[in-house]
Design a protein around this motif. Structure first.
Motif, mmCIF file in Angstrom:
data_model
loop_
_atom_site.group_PDB
_atom_site.id
_atom_site.type_symbol
_atom_site.label_atom_id
_atom_site.label_comp_id
_atom_site.label_asym_id
_atom_site.label_seq_id
_atom_site.Cartn_x
_atom_site.Cartn_y
_atom_site.Cartn_z
ATOM 1 N N MET A 5 9.495 65.653 -25.854
ATOM 2 C CA MET A 5 8.196 65.085 -26.189
ATOM 3 C C MET A 5 7.639 64.223 -25.047
ATOM 4 N N SER A 6 8.476 63.909 -24.073
ATOM 5 C CA SER A 6 8.026 63.051 -22.986
ATOM 6 C C SER A 6 7.067 63.811 -22.063
ATOM 7 N N LYS A 7 6.292 63.051 -21.319
ATOM 8 C CA LYS A 7 5.329 63.659 -20.389
ATOM 9 C C LYS A 7 6.069 64.432 -19.301
ATOM 10 N N PRO A 8 5.513 65.561 -18.886
ATOM 11 C CA PRO A 8 6.144 66.283 -17.787
ATOM 12 C C PRO A 8 6.025 65.505 -16.478
ATOM 13 N N LYS A 9 6.964 65.763 -15.601
ATOM 14 C CA LYS A 9 7.006 65.107 -14.297
ATOM 15 C C LYS A 9 6.716 66.161 -13.226
ATOM 16 N N ILE A 10 5.667 65.921 -12.437
ATOM 17 C CA ILE A 10 5.226 66.877 -11.414
ATOM 18 C C ILE A 10 5.490 66.297 -10.025
ATOM 19 N N ALA A 11 6.121 67.085 -9.176
ATOM 20 C CA ALA A 11 6.331 66.689 -7.782
ATOM 21 C C ALA A 11 5.161 67.162 -6.936
ATOM 22 N N ILE A 12 4.635 66.278 -6.115
ATOM 23 C CA ILE A 12 3.643 66.643 -5.101
ATOM 24 C C ILE A 12 4.416 66.679 -3.787
ATOM 25 N N ILE A 13 4.682 67.881 -3.304
ATOM 26 C CA ILE A 13 5.591 68.078 -2.168
ATOM 27 C C ILE A 13 4.796 68.257 -0.883
ATOM 28 N N ILE A 14 5.022 67.366 0.081
ATOM 29 C CA ILE A 14 4.375 67.478 1.394
ATOM 30 C C ILE A 14 5.152 68.502 2.215
ATOM 31 N N GLY A 15 4.488 69.616 2.544
ATOM 32 C CA GLY A 15 5.171 70.755 3.135
ATOM 33 C C GLY A 15 5.143 70.836 4.645
ATOM 34 N N THR A 88 0.135 72.124 1.397
ATOM 35 C CA THR A 88 0.545 73.013 2.487
ATOM 36 C C THR A 88 -0.547 73.272 3.513
ATOM 37 N N ALA A 89 -0.128 73.250 4.753
ATOM 38 C CA ALA A 89 -0.955 73.715 5.862
ATOM 39 C C ALA A 89 -0.816 75.235 5.950
ATOM 40 N N ALA A 98 9.174 74.628 7.864
ATOM 41 C CA ALA A 98 9.892 73.565 7.153
ATOM 42 C C ALA A 98 9.816 73.771 5.640
ATOM 43 N N LEU A 99 8.657 74.178 5.136
ATOM 44 C CA LEU A 99 8.524 74.397 3.700
ATOM 45 C C LEU A 99 9.319 75.619 3.268
#
Length: 198
Positions: A5-15, A88-89, A98-99
């Motif tokens: 029931m908890s809020k989802p956790k989203i990663a913002i990944i610097i690529g 992403t670039a 790297a990504l």
């Protein structure tokens, strides 16, 4: 039951990991947009912080546990999240090396979670984002329809090479619709897949 029931956790990944990268500017801006919402929690994850070696395991961790401590630390971090937004670039019509390496360093942690991208460049990193979606499918992620593309005049307005180096807020009106649609997609799929994984 409480966990589902908890809020989802989203990663913002610097690529991108180049010293002269532009990524920090759009990444910080998109993090602020994410934090303005109350239906998920967001965290910035920077590939620079993990110093990953080139993939050198005997196999993917889908088949054999990884041995390199940096790879294991990366896998542990990635495993904390319910979905991913890759900043992403576009390098030579694709994502950064790297990504790609970071994606290869993990397998089970990505599986059955949604992903999208915030691409930037002359063409909004459209080709890189399409490549990224194909890689994500093989890693059993669920690419969502919407993505964010910072390109053309808007890109050069906020990039130092354009001569103006305006703040991201100057191009926000051009991105706001895509930002909302992308986050809406990620949240819907993160909740659905989190329940299914549970």
């Amino acid at each position: 039951m409480e966990t589902n029931m908890s809020k989802p956790k989203i990663a913002i990944i610097i690529g991108s990991t180049r010293d002269s990268r532009f990524a920090d500017k759009p990444a910080q801006w998109i993090l602020e947009q994410a934090q303005a919402r109350d239906d998920f929690d967001a965290e910035l994850v920077d590939l620079k912080d993990f110093d990953l070696p080139l993939f050198n395991e005997v196999a993917s961790n889908a088949w054999v546990p990884s041995q390199d401590p940096a790879a294991i630390a990366w896998q542990k971090k990635i495993g904390e999240f319910d979905g991913y937004l890759f900043v992403t670039a576009e390098y030579n019509h694709s994502i950064t090396g790297a990504l790609k390496n970071a994606l290869d360093q993990s397998s089970v942690e990505w599986a059955r979670k949604p992903m999208s991208a915030f691409g930037y460049g002359g063409l909004g990193a459209g080709r890189a984002v399409e490549h990224l979606r194909g890689i994500a499918v093989e890693l059993q992620m669920a690419p969502v329809r919407n993505a964010i593309h910072l390109g053309g005049g808007e890109f050069f307005k906020v990039h130092p090479l354009g001569g103006v180096n305006a703040p991201m807020s100057d191009v926000a009106p051009a991105l706001d619709g895509a930002v909302k649609a992308t986050f809406d997609d990620l949240v819907w799929w993160a909740n659905a897949l989190k329940a299914a994984r549970g």
